[in-house]
Design an enzyme around this catalytic site. Structure first.
Site, PDB file in Angstrom:
ATOM      1  N   GLU A 267      13.037  14.806  42.719  1.00 51.57           N
ATOM      2  CA  GLU A 267      13.574  15.729  41.716  1.00 51.57           C
ATOM      3  C   GLU A 267      13.177  17.182  41.962  1.00 51.57           C
ATOM      4  O   GLU A 267      14.008  18.088  41.876  1.00 51.57           O
ATOM      5  CB  GLU A 267      13.155  15.309  40.307  1.00 51.57           C
ATOM      6  CG  GLU A 267      13.940  14.124  39.741  1.00 51.57           C
ATOM      7  CD  GLU A 267      13.383  12.781  40.163  1.00 51.57           C
ATOM      8  OE1 GLU A 267      12.392  12.744  40.926  1.00 51.57           O
ATOM      9  OE2 GLU A 267      13.938  11.745  39.740  1.00 51.57           O
TER      10      GLU A 267
ATOM     11  N   HIS B 123      10.639   7.057  29.067  1.00 46.54           N
ATOM     12  CA  HIS B 123      12.077   7.200  29.261  1.00 46.54           C
ATOM     13  C   HIS B 123      12.810   7.651  28.005  1.00 46.54           C
ATOM     14  O   HIS B 123      14.020   7.578  27.943  1.00 46.54           O
ATOM     15  CB  HIS B 123      12.690   5.880  29.724  1.00 46.54           C
ATOM     16  CG  HIS B 123      12.507   5.600  31.176  1.00 46.54           C
ATOM     17  ND1 HIS B 123      11.272   5.512  31.762  1.00 46.54           N
ATOM     18  CD2 HIS B 123      13.399   5.370  32.168  1.00 46.54           C
ATOM     19  CE1 HIS B 123      11.413   5.229  33.045  1.00 46.54           C
ATOM     20  NE2 HIS B 123      12.699   5.145  33.325  1.00 46.54           N
TER      21      HIS B 123
HETATM   22  C1  LIG Z   1      11.008  10.392  38.711  1.00 43.97           C
HETATM   23  C2  LIG Z   1      12.004   9.291  38.542  1.00 43.97           C
HETATM   24  N1  LIG Z   1      13.245   9.439  39.045  1.00 43.97           N
HETATM   25  C3  LIG Z   1      14.152   8.450  38.914  1.00 43.97           C
HETATM   26  C4  LIG Z   1      13.824   7.287  38.263  1.00 43.97           C
HETATM   27  C5  LIG Z   1      14.869   6.182  38.112  1.00 43.97           C
HETATM   28  N2  LIG Z   1      14.535   5.083  39.016  1.00 43.97           N
HETATM   29  C6  LIG Z   1      13.739   4.078  38.600  1.00 43.97           C
HETATM   30  S1  LIG Z   1      13.383   3.038  39.805  1.00 43.97           S
HETATM   31  C7  LIG Z   1      14.322   3.855  40.939  1.00 43.97           C
HETATM   32  C8  LIG Z   1      14.402   3.328  42.329  1.00 43.97           C
HETATM   33  C9  LIG Z   1      13.038   3.182  42.961  1.00 43.97           C
HETATM   34  O1  LIG Z   1      13.087   2.426  44.118  1.00 43.97           O
HETATM   35  P1  LIG Z   1      11.783   2.041  44.925  1.00 43.97           P
HETATM   36  O2  LIG Z   1      10.749   3.101  44.776  1.00 43.97           O
HETATM   37  O3  LIG Z   1      12.207   1.694  46.290  1.00 43.97           O
HETATM   38  O4  LIG Z   1      11.166   0.778  44.186  1.00 43.97           O
HETATM   39  P2  LIG Z   1      11.752  -0.684  44.023  1.00 43.97           P
HETATM   40  O5  LIG Z   1      12.701  -0.599  42.870  1.00 43.97           O
HETATM   41  O6  LIG Z   1      12.379  -1.048  45.286  1.00 43.97           O
HETATM   42  O7  LIG Z   1      10.566  -1.545  43.661  1.00 43.97           O
HETATM   43  C10 LIG Z   1      14.898   4.963  40.339  1.00 43.97           C
HETATM   44  C11 LIG Z   1      15.805   5.897  41.016  1.00 43.97           C
HETATM   45  C12 LIG Z   1      12.523   7.183  37.722  1.00 43.97           C
HETATM   46  N3  LIG Z   1      12.118   6.077  37.041  1.00 43.97           N
HETATM   47  N4  LIG Z   1      11.631   8.171  37.890  1.00 43.97           N
END
Ligand SMILES: Cc1ncc(C[n+]2csc(CCOP(=O)(O)OP(=O)(O)O)c2C)c(N)n1
Lengths: 326, 337
Positions: free
Chosen positions: A60, A129
Site C-alpha cells: 500500500e 477491518h
Molecule cells: C495491508 C493489507 N492489505 C490488504 C489486505 C487484504 N488481504 C488479506 S489477505 C491478502 C492476501 C495475502 O496473501 P498471502 O500473504 O500470500 O497469505 P496467504 O493468504 O497465502 O496465507 C490480502 C490482499 C490486508 N488484510 N491487509
C-alpha cells in the site's frame, strides 16, 4: 436514466472518465484479473487492458506513493484500497505527500489523484477491518473527503473526484455496494465536490448525516412521520470541504439538529460539524445538538455486540425526541 | 529440498510422530467443519482456511519449546492448534462466544493464547512481522534463549514492514525464525504476478544478513521440523535470524467468499496428490508405526474431539453487551461519549 447498483455506478464513473481522458488509470490489489475484491472494477481489465487497469502487490505505501508521483507529473490515477483500513499502511504517503505537496511547493505541484475503496462496519470483521477513516483524513488540510450514500451520488461524485486537481479521499460503504437506484447515463453528469443534498424535506428537525447513516436516518424519518414529526435528512456527501451553507439553511428552518455517523464520538465528524453550527447559528437553535455515533470502543467480532455499537433507527429516533424535548 | 521422506534416521520418536499426525488431522477436520458452519452462517466475517498447509505449522511449531513465541497472520487456526490451543476455545471464538480464545472479540482472524505464548493471528498483511522481531529483541535484551517463530504468506513479502523488520533483525542478530508459507498465491494473484524475484530465499535472507535462507518442501512435516530445529539452534546460539521458504499449497479459496476462479481443477487435483497428511501416513506405515486399525481409531477420536468442540461452542453463552467496554485500556475505561 438506468437502474443500477452502487458498485455498478462507481464502475460506470471510472469507465466514462477513462474513456474521456487517457491520463486516468486504475490501480490496486486484485482490481484487474480478479475484477476487484468487491467487484467494483468488474470487466474493466477486458475493456482497458493491463496498461490502465493494474494489479499491484500488497504494498500500500508503495503503490500509493507511485500514484502520487505519477499524478505530480501529469497522470490522473485512481488508487483503490481493498478496504480503507489498509490505507493506514499508506498513511505516510497520503498525509505527508499527497496532502502537503501543493502547499509546500508553493503551488508548483498538483496531485490529481483519487484514493477510493470501501470502509465501514460491514459485519463481524473485527477491530482491524472496521475502520471509518473519514475523520482522520478530513483532519488534513489539502485533502478532500467524499462519501456517497446512493448509486446516483456514487457516480456523480466519483466523476467529480476524478476530474478534480487535488487528492480526493473517496470512501464507499461496503453495505451500500449492492444498493440499487436510478443513475444518469449522461457522461457529463457530475455531483460537484462540496455540495450537500437534502434527501428528505422536513420542518421540525434536521438530521445531518452521510454514507450509510443516510439510509438509517431516512428510515428513522419515516418512523418519526408516523408520530407526527417532520424530519429533514441532509446528506453532507462531502465531508471536507463542508457545505456549511446547506447545513445552516436547514437548521435555520427547523431550529433543531442531530448528527448521525458511524464514527467514534470523540473528535469525530459530528464534533467538527456541531462546532461550526454553534459558532455560526447559535441563536437559531431551540435545543442543544444531539449526536448519534458508534459506541466509543474498538469493533468486536461478535455480531450482537457489533450491532449494539452502531447508530440504529431507534437511537436516531431517541435523539430526535431529545432535541424536541419529548 | 534435500530432505527425503524416508530418511534412515527419523528426527522424531514414535510418540511424537503420532502426535504430529493427529494434530494435522485435528486441524484438517477443524477447518472442514468450520467451512460448513460458515455456510450455515454460524461463523461470520472473513474466514481463511488452512487445509493443505498443515505440515508447515505442525512440523515447525513441533520442535519449539513451550516458552518460545509463535505469531502468525489471519490464516491462524492451524498455528493455534499446533501450538496447543484447545479446539473448543478456537471454535467458540469463531462463533463469537465469551468462552472463545479472544472472548468473542477477535474472531477467526484474531486467535490469541498468551499462556502458550501464542502471540496471535493478525489481519493486516505484514503488520505482525515487526512484532516478531520485537519479541526476539526482548529475548536478547533479557538474555534468555527463547526464539520467536513468525509465519506469513508470500503476499506479505511485498510489505514494507517486512523489509524494515528484516533489516533490524539481521543487523541485531535477533533470535527470530521467519517462515513464509509460499502457497504460490496472494489472494487471487499468483506469485509471478506479484513478485519481481521468484526465488523467495533470495528476497528473504541474503539482503539482510540472516544466518541462513532455506527452501523446504513444507508438505513434509519432518523436513519442516528439521529446518526449524536447526534455525532455532542457531538462534539460541546467538547466530541470528533464519528465513525459511516453506513451499506449500492451499486447497480452498483465499477466504470463504472466494470462488477460486483463478485456478483449474487439474491444478488442485495435482496438489492433492501430495497431501501432507497422506504423505505422512505413508511414511509412518513404512516405519511400522501405524496401521489401518490405529489410523481408523485416530480418525474416530479426532472426529469426536471436533464434534465436542462444536457442541461446546454452540452451547456457550454470548458475551454480555457491556463487554464492549472491557479490555480497551487498563480498567476503568472511560468512554469519551
Ligand atoms: C495491508 C493489507 N492489505 C490488504 C489486505 C487484504 N488481504 C488479506 S489477505 C491478502 C492476501 C495475502 O496473501 P498471502 O500473504 O500470500 O497469505 P496467504 O493468504 O497465502 O496465507 C490480502 C490482499 C490486508 N488484510 N491487509
Amino acid at each position: 436514466m438506468a437502474v443500477m447498483q452502487y458498485r455498478e455506478a462507481l464502475n460506470l464513473a471510472m469507465t466514462e472518465e477513462m474513456e474521456r481522458d487517457d491520463r486516468v488509470f486504475l490501480m490496486g490489489e486484485e482490481v484487474a484479473e480478479y475484477n476487484g475484491a468487491y467487484k467494483v472494477s468488474q470487466g474493466m481489465l477486458d475493456r482497458f487492458g493491463d496498461r490502465r487497469i493494474i494489479d499491484t502487490p500488497i504494498s500500500e505505501n508503495g503503490f500509493a506513493g507511485i500514484g502520487i508521483g505519477a499524478a505530480m507529473v501529469g497522470l490522473r490515477p485512481i488508487v483503490e484500497f481493498m478496504t480503507f483500513s489498509f490505507s493506514y499502511v499508506a498513511f505516510d504517503q497520503l498525509v505527508n505527500n499527497a496532502a502537503n505537496m501543493r502547499y509546500m511547493s508553493g503551488g508548483q505541484f498538483s496531485v490529481p489523484i483519487v484514493f477510493r475503496g470501501n470502509s465501514g462496519i460491514a459485519g463481524n470483521l473485527g477491530a482491524t477491518h472496521s475502520h471509518r477513516p473519514e475523520a482522520l483524513y478530513a483532519h488534513f488540510p489539502g485533502l478532500k473527503v467524499m462519501m456517497p450514500s446512493t448509486p446516483s451520488d456514487a457516480k456523480g461524485m466519483l466523476k467529480a473526484a476524478i476530474r478534480d486537481d487535488d487528492p480526493v479521499i473517496f470512501i464507499e460503504h461496503e453495505n451500500l455496494l449492492g444498493d440499487k437506484g436510478e443513475v444518469s447515463e449522461d457522461p457529463d453528469f457530475v455531483v460537484p465536490i462540496g455540495k450537500a443534498d437534502v434527501k428528505r424535506e422536513g420542518s421540525d428537525v434536521t438530521i445531518i448525516t452521510y454514507s450509510r447513516s443516510v439510509i438509517t436516518s431516512l428510515k428513522a424519518a419515516e418512523k418519526l412521520e408516523e408520530e407526527g414529526i417532520s424530519a429533514e435528512v441532509l446528506d453532507m456527501r462531502t465531508i471536507r470541504p463542508l457545505d456549511l451553507d446547506a447545513i445552516l439553511n436547514s437548521v435555520t428552518k427547523t431550529h433543531r439538529a442531530i448528527i448521525v455517523e458511524e464514527n467514534w464520538p470523540y473528535c469525530g465528524i459530528g464534533a467538527g460539524v456541531a462546532d461550526r453550527i454553534y459558532r455560526a447559528a447559535f441563536d437559531e437553535l431551540d435545543a442543544p445538538i444531539q449526536r448519534v455515533t458508534a459506541k466509543d470502543a474498538p469493533l468486536p467480532y461478535n455480531r450482537r455486540l457489533e450491532l449494539d455499537m452502531l447508530p440504529s433507527v431507534e437511537r436516531v429516533v431517541e435523539a430526535v425526541n431529545q432535541v424536541l424535548y419529548r | 529440498m534435500a530432505h527425503a521422506q524416508t530418511e534412515a534416521k527419523p528426527i522424531v520418536e514414535r510418540e511424537q510422530a503420532l502426535d504430529w499426525l493427529r494434530q494435522m488431522l485435528v486441524i484438517r477436520r477443524f477447518e472442514e467443519r468450520s467451512a460448513m458452519l460458515y455456510q450455515r452462517q454460524k461463523i461470520g466475517g472473513f474466514c481463511h482456511l488452512y487445509s493443505g498447509q498443515e505440515a508447515c505449522a505442525v512440523g515447525s511449531i513441533g520442535v519449539l519449546r513451550d516458552d518460545d513465541y509463535v505469531i502468525t497472520a489471519y490464516r491462524d487456526h492451524g498455528h493455534a492448534i499446533a501450538r496447543g490451543m484447545d479446539p473448543k476455545a478456537g471454535m467458540a471464538e469463531m462463533l463469537g462466544k465469551a468462552a472463545g480464545c479472544s472472548k468473542g472479540k477477535g474472531g477467526s482472524m484474531h486467535f490469541f493464547q498468551v499462556d502458550r505464548n501464542f502471540m496471535g493471528g493478525h489481519a493486516i498483511v505484514g503488520s505482525h512481522i515487526p512484532l516478531a522481531a520485537g519479541f526476539a529483541f526482548a529475548s536478547k535484551y533479557r538474555g534468555d534463549d527463547k526464539v520467536t517463530l513468525c509465519f506469513f504468506g508470500d503476499g506479505a513479502m511485498d510489505q514494507g514492514a517486512l523489509h524494515e523488520a528484516f533489516n533490524m533483525a539481521g543487523l541485531w542478530k535477533l533470535p527470530v525464525i521467519y517462515v513464509v508459507e509460499n502457497n504460490m498465491m496472494s489472494m487471487g494473484t499468483q506469485l509471478h504476478r506479484h513478485s519481481a524475484v521468484l526465488d523467495l530465499t533470495q528476497r528473504g535472507g541474503p539482503p539482510y544478513g540472516f544466518s541462513a535462507s532455506i527452501a523446504v518442501d513444507a508438505n513434509d512435516v519432518e523436513a519442516m521440523a528439521e529446518v526449524t530445529l536447526e534455525a532455532a539452534n542457531r538462534a539460541r546460539a546467538g547466530e541470528g535470524p533464519t528465513f525459511i521458504e516453506a513451499k506449500t499449497y492451499r486447497y480452498r479459496g483465499h477466504s470463504m467468499s472466494d470462488p477460486m476462479k483463478y485456478r483449474t481443477k487439474e491444478e488442485l487435483e495435482k496438489a492433492r496428490e501430495r497431501d501432507p497428511i497422506s504423505l505422512y501416513e505413508v511414511v509412518l506405515r513404512e516405519r511400522g508405526w501405524v496401521d489401518d486399525e490405529s489410523l481408523e481409531l485416530m480418525q474416530a477420536e479426532v472426529k469426536e474431539q471436533i464434534d465436542e468442540a462444536i457442541r461446546f461452542a454452540e452451547e456457550a453463552p454470548e458475551p454480555e453487551l457491556d463487554e464492549v467496554y472491557t479490555d480497551i485500556t487498563v480498567s476503568p475505561y472511560i468512554p469519551q461519549e
